[in-house]
Design an enzyme around this catalytic site. Structure first.
Site, PDB file in Angstrom:
ATOM      1  N   GLU A   1      22.750 -27.880-150.758  1.00 53.22           N
ATOM      2  CA  GLU A   1      23.949 -27.802-151.591  1.00 53.22           C
ATOM      3  C   GLU A   1      24.502 -29.202-151.777  1.00 53.22           C
ATOM      4  O   GLU A   1      24.826 -29.890-150.803  1.00 53.22           O
ATOM      5  CB  GLU A   1      25.024 -26.905-150.973  1.00 53.22           C
TER       6      GLU A   1
ATOM      7  N   GLU B   1      27.481 -34.220-148.727  1.00 50.38           N
ATOM      8  CA  GLU B   1      28.862 -34.557-149.084  1.00 50.38           C
ATOM      9  C   GLU B   1      29.044 -36.055-148.930  1.00 50.38           C
ATOM     10  O   GLU B   1      28.658 -36.615-147.909  1.00 50.38           O
ATOM     11  CB  GLU B   1      29.840 -33.792-148.183  1.00 50.38           C
TER      12      GLU B   1
ATOM     13  N   ASP C   1      25.460 -39.739-150.908  1.00 51.98           N
ATOM     14  CA  ASP C   1      25.725 -39.618-152.339  1.00 51.98           C
ATOM     15  C   ASP C   1      24.514 -38.979-153.014  1.00 51.98           C
ATOM     16  O   ASP C   1      23.371 -39.231-152.629  1.00 51.98           O
ATOM     17  CB  ASP C   1      25.989 -41.001-152.942  1.00 51.98           C
TER      18      ASP C   1
ATOM     19  N   ASP D   1      32.557 -32.148-159.980  1.00 52.30           N
ATOM     20  CA  ASP D   1      33.517 -32.872-160.823  1.00 52.30           C
ATOM     21  C   ASP D   1      32.944 -32.941-162.234  1.00 52.30           C
ATOM     22  O   ASP D   1      31.820 -33.408-162.428  1.00 52.30           O
ATOM     23  CB  ASP D   1      33.711 -34.284-160.258  1.00 52.30           C
TER      24      ASP D   1
ATOM     25  N   ASP E   1      33.590 -23.902-163.654  1.00 50.06           N
ATOM     26  CA  ASP E   1      34.671 -23.273-164.420  1.00 50.06           C
ATOM     27  C   ASP E   1      34.936 -24.043-165.708  1.00 50.06           C
ATOM     28  O   ASP E   1      35.743 -23.623-166.533  1.00 50.06           O
ATOM     29  CB  ASP E   1      35.958 -23.257-163.591  1.00 50.06           C
TER      30      ASP E   1
ATOM     31  N   GLU F   1      35.125 -21.465-152.005  1.00 46.90           N
ATOM     32  CA  GLU F   1      36.589 -21.396-151.908  1.00 46.90           C
ATOM     33  C   GLU F   1      37.238 -21.714-153.252  1.00 46.90           C
ATOM     34  O   GLU F   1      38.226 -21.084-153.642  1.00 46.90           O
ATOM     35  CB  GLU F   1      37.074 -22.348-150.814  1.00 46.90           C
ATOM     36  N   TYR F   2      36.698 -22.698-153.964  1.00 45.76           N
ATOM     37  CA  TYR F   2      37.199 -23.001-155.307  1.00 45.76           C
ATOM     38  C   TYR F   2      37.057 -21.779-156.209  1.00 45.76           C
ATOM     39  O   TYR F   2      37.960 -21.436-156.970  1.00 45.76           O
ATOM     40  CB  TYR F   2      36.421 -24.168-155.918  1.00 45.76           C
ATOM     41  N   GLU F   3      35.914 -21.154-156.125  1.00 48.94           N
ATOM     42  CA  GLU F   3      35.630 -20.008-156.983  1.00 48.94           C
ATOM     43  C   GLU F   3      36.620 -18.874-156.748  1.00 48.94           C
ATOM     44  O   GLU F   3      37.102 -18.246-157.701  1.00 48.94           O
ATOM     45  CB  GLU F   3      34.206 -19.531-156.724  1.00 48.94           C
TER      46      GLU F   3
END
EC number: 2.1.1.33
Length: 210
Positions: A36, A61, A90, A112, A148, A189-191
């Site tokens: 991921e 991350e 990165d 992003d 989104d 969590e964003y979703e």
């Protein structure tokens, strides 16, 4: 909200069984390696790991403080996965540390969107990133992409039209949570936040060609 950076975040996680230095990634031996990119606080990653114990999961991350938060979250799980590592890296550096054709699936969840034109090359679905992912994926390896952002979704479709030799679209929806694909979906969590606000989630699943 601006992230409050934690001093010596990576020092604090060096001894964690869930932390990996980038140099160690090439030593992972798994027939099913899932990565991921931008794992955030690791909710999605840890759920995937728990539901798929025969696969191995790596969270990428780039911000050390978020790596610390992600590992702390895994440590608080009642049932702790044994098939998960998180590293500070990165996305541009993936090919430096992971072997070609070593990954079965890449997850790109709500990256992003970098809306300004001058930042186009920073988008994780820009052509140079897709080229790297193609190199890292096994034959018929997959990319699962969720966003989104309408503009990023359209940008990604345009890029794919120009790189048809690399990937084919095998799943596509502009309203994930009102589609059959939701039955196997694990929310980030964003979703969860977006869905509670009525935001439609876009998803693509890509399969590597050649």
């Amino acid at each position: 909200m601006r992230l409050r950076k934690v001093k010596d975040a990576l020092v604090r996680v060096q001894d964690s069984p869930y932390f990996s230095n980038p140099e160690q990634l090439s030593t992972i031996e798994s027939e099913s390696l899932f990565v991921e990119i931008g794992c955030g606080k690791s909710w999605f990653l840890s759920q995937q790991a728990q539901q798929n114990p025969k696969c191995f999961f790596v969270g990428i991350e780039r911000e050390p403080t978020i790596v610390l938060k992600a590992i702390n979250k895994v440590n608080r799980l009642e049932v702790k996965p044994r098939n998960l590592l998180i590293t500070c890296l990165d996305a541009n550096q993936l090919t430096e540390y992971l072997k070609p054709q070593s990954i079965s699936k890449i997850f790109i969840n709500f990256p992003d969107p970098w809306p300004k034109k001058r930042h186009t090359l920073r988008r994780l679905t820009a052509p140079h990133f897709l080229k790297q992912f193609h190199q890292l994926l096994k034959k018929q390896g997959l990319i699962e992409f969720k966003t989104d952002n309408d503009q990023l979704f359209e940008f990604t479709l345009e890029v794919l039209q120009k790189t048809v030799a690399h990937f084919k679209i095998i799943e596509q929806t502009t309203d994930l949570h009102n589609s059959p694909l939701t039955s196997t979906n694990i929310m980030t969590e964003y979703e969860q936040r977006f869905v509670s606000l009525g935001v439609k989630i876009k998803k693509l699943t890509l399969e590597k060609l050649n």
